[in-house]
Design a protein around this motif. Structure first.
Motif, PDB file in Angstrom:
ATOM      1  N   ASP A 162      -7.384   2.964  -5.701  1.00 26.24           N
ATOM      2  CA  ASP A 162      -6.561   1.931  -5.058  1.00 26.24           C
ATOM      3  C   ASP A 162      -7.341   1.248  -3.942  1.00 26.24           C
ATOM      4  OD1 ASP A 162      -4.483   2.386  -6.750  1.00 26.24           O
ATOM      5  OD2 ASP A 162      -3.230   3.451  -5.289  1.00 26.24           O
ATOM      6  N   ALA A 163      -8.140   2.009  -3.203  1.00 26.04           N
ATOM      7  CA  ALA A 163      -8.936   1.423  -2.128  1.00 26.04           C
ATOM      8  C   ALA A 163      -9.934   0.411  -2.684  1.00 26.04           C
ATOM      9  CB  ALA A 163      -9.660   2.510  -1.345  1.00 26.04           C
ATOM     10  N   GLU A 164     -10.537   0.713  -3.830  1.00 26.39           N
ATOM     11  CA  GLU A 164     -11.455  -0.239  -4.465  1.00 26.39           C
ATOM     12  C   GLU A 164     -10.722  -1.499  -4.893  1.00 26.39           C
ATOM     13  OE1 GLU A 164     -14.794  -0.478  -5.080  1.00 26.39           O
ATOM     14  OE2 GLU A 164     -14.933   1.171  -3.661  1.00 26.39           O
ATOM     15  N   LYS A 165      -9.504  -1.337  -5.416  1.00 30.00           N
ATOM     16  CA  LYS A 165      -8.714  -2.500  -5.834  1.00 30.00           C
ATOM     17  C   LYS A 165      -8.374  -3.363  -4.620  1.00 30.00           C
ATOM     18  CE  LYS A 165      -4.366  -2.064  -6.660  1.00 30.00           C
ATOM     19  NZ  LYS A 165      -3.057  -1.725  -7.206  1.00 30.00           N
ATOM     20  N   TYR A 166      -7.929  -2.726  -3.529  1.00 26.76           N
ATOM     21  CA  TYR A 166      -7.590  -3.486  -2.329  1.00 26.76           C
ATOM     22  C   TYR A 166      -8.832  -4.149  -1.734  1.00 26.76           C
ATOM     23  CZ  TYR A 166      -3.046  -1.213  -2.557  1.00 26.76           C
ATOM     24  OH  TYR A 166      -1.830  -0.776  -2.961  1.00 26.76           O
ATOM     25  N   ARG A 167      -9.982  -3.486  -1.831  1.00 28.84           N
ATOM     26  CA  ARG A 167     -11.232  -4.067  -1.341  1.00 28.84           C
ATOM     27  C   ARG A 167     -11.564  -5.325  -2.131  1.00 28.84           C
ATOM     28  NH1 ARG A 167     -16.448  -3.411  -3.329  1.00 28.84           N
ATOM     29  NH2 ARG A 167     -18.046  -4.019  -1.865  1.00 28.84           N
ATOM     30  N   TYR A 168     -11.404  -5.260  -3.449  1.00 24.14           N
ATOM     31  CA  TYR A 168     -11.675  -6.424  -4.293  1.00 24.14           C
ATOM     32  C   TYR A 168     -10.741  -7.578  -3.928  1.00 24.14           C
ATOM     33  CZ  TYR A 168     -11.453  -9.509  -8.295  1.00 24.14           C
ATOM     34  OH  TYR A 168     -11.434 -10.614  -9.091  1.00 24.14           O
ATOM     35  N   LEU A 169      -9.454  -7.276  -3.754  1.00 20.77           N
ATOM     36  CA  LEU A 169      -8.502  -8.333  -3.420  1.00 20.77           C
ATOM     37  C   LEU A 169      -8.799  -8.941  -2.056  1.00 20.77           C
ATOM     38  CD1 LEU A 169      -5.213  -6.683  -4.707  1.00 20.77           C
ATOM     39  CD2 LEU A 169      -6.491  -8.542  -5.764  1.00 20.77           C
ATOM     40  N   LEU A 170      -9.199  -8.112  -1.099  1.00 20.79           N
ATOM     41  CA  LEU A 170      -9.541  -8.617   0.224  1.00 20.79           C
ATOM     42  C   LEU A 170     -10.784  -9.497   0.166  1.00 20.79           C
ATOM     43  CD1 LEU A 170      -9.165  -8.664   3.302  1.00 20.79           C
ATOM     44  CD2 LEU A 170     -10.564  -6.602   3.391  1.00 20.79           C
ATOM     45  N   MET A 185       0.841  -1.182   0.000  1.00 20.82           N
ATOM     46  CA  MET A 185       0.000   0.000   0.000  1.00 20.82           C
ATOM     47  C   MET A 185       0.885   1.244   0.000  1.00 20.82           C
ATOM     48  SD  MET A 185      -3.094  -1.109   2.565  1.00 20.82           S
ATOM     49  CE  MET A 185      -3.918   0.435   2.336  1.00 20.82           C
ATOM     50  N   LYS A 186       0.370   2.275  -0.591  1.00 20.75           N
ATOM     51  CA  LYS A 186       1.121   3.524  -0.695  1.00 20.75           C
ATOM     52  C   LYS A 186       0.920   4.382   0.545  1.00 20.75           C
ATOM     53  CE  LYS A 186       0.788   4.011  -5.697  1.00 20.75           C
ATOM     54  NZ  LYS A 186       0.322   4.890  -6.772  1.00 20.75           N
TER      55      LYS A 186
END
Length: 87
Positions: free
Chosen positions: A44-52, A1-2
């Motif tokens: 990026d938050a949406e991408k991390y949400r999808y991965l989670l 994460m950035k």
């Protein structure tokens, strides 16, 4: 994460008084650059949400398959609705 400062990869300006002298070395970012950084962070938050969610689904599926025996006929349900799968 950035980290937050990694989203602002644009030049910053030093705030000055109208007379021209510097004010405590305060960095100033333009509104457009700040808005772009916020939009990038939200993406990026949406991408991390999808991965989670995908990781949770895989973990849930594996534990459900191990816990449920074929004789019980237990139904496996996802943790979130199907509309969240489109990413």
């Amino acid at each position: 994460m950035k980290t937050p400062d990694q989203y602002l990869n644009v030049p910053t300006f030093q705030l000055t008084y109208p007379t021209g002298e510097d004010v405590e070395m305060v960095p100033v970012v333009t509104y457009d650059d700040a808005l772009r950084a916020v939009e990038t962070a939200l993406a990026d938050a949406e991408k991390y949400r999808y991965l989670l969610m995908r990781a949770l689904r895989r973990t849930h599926d594996e534990s459900s398959m191990a816990a449920a025996s074929p004789a019980t006929g237990a139904e496996v349900r996802p943790l979130y609705p199907d509309t969240d799968l489109a990413a």
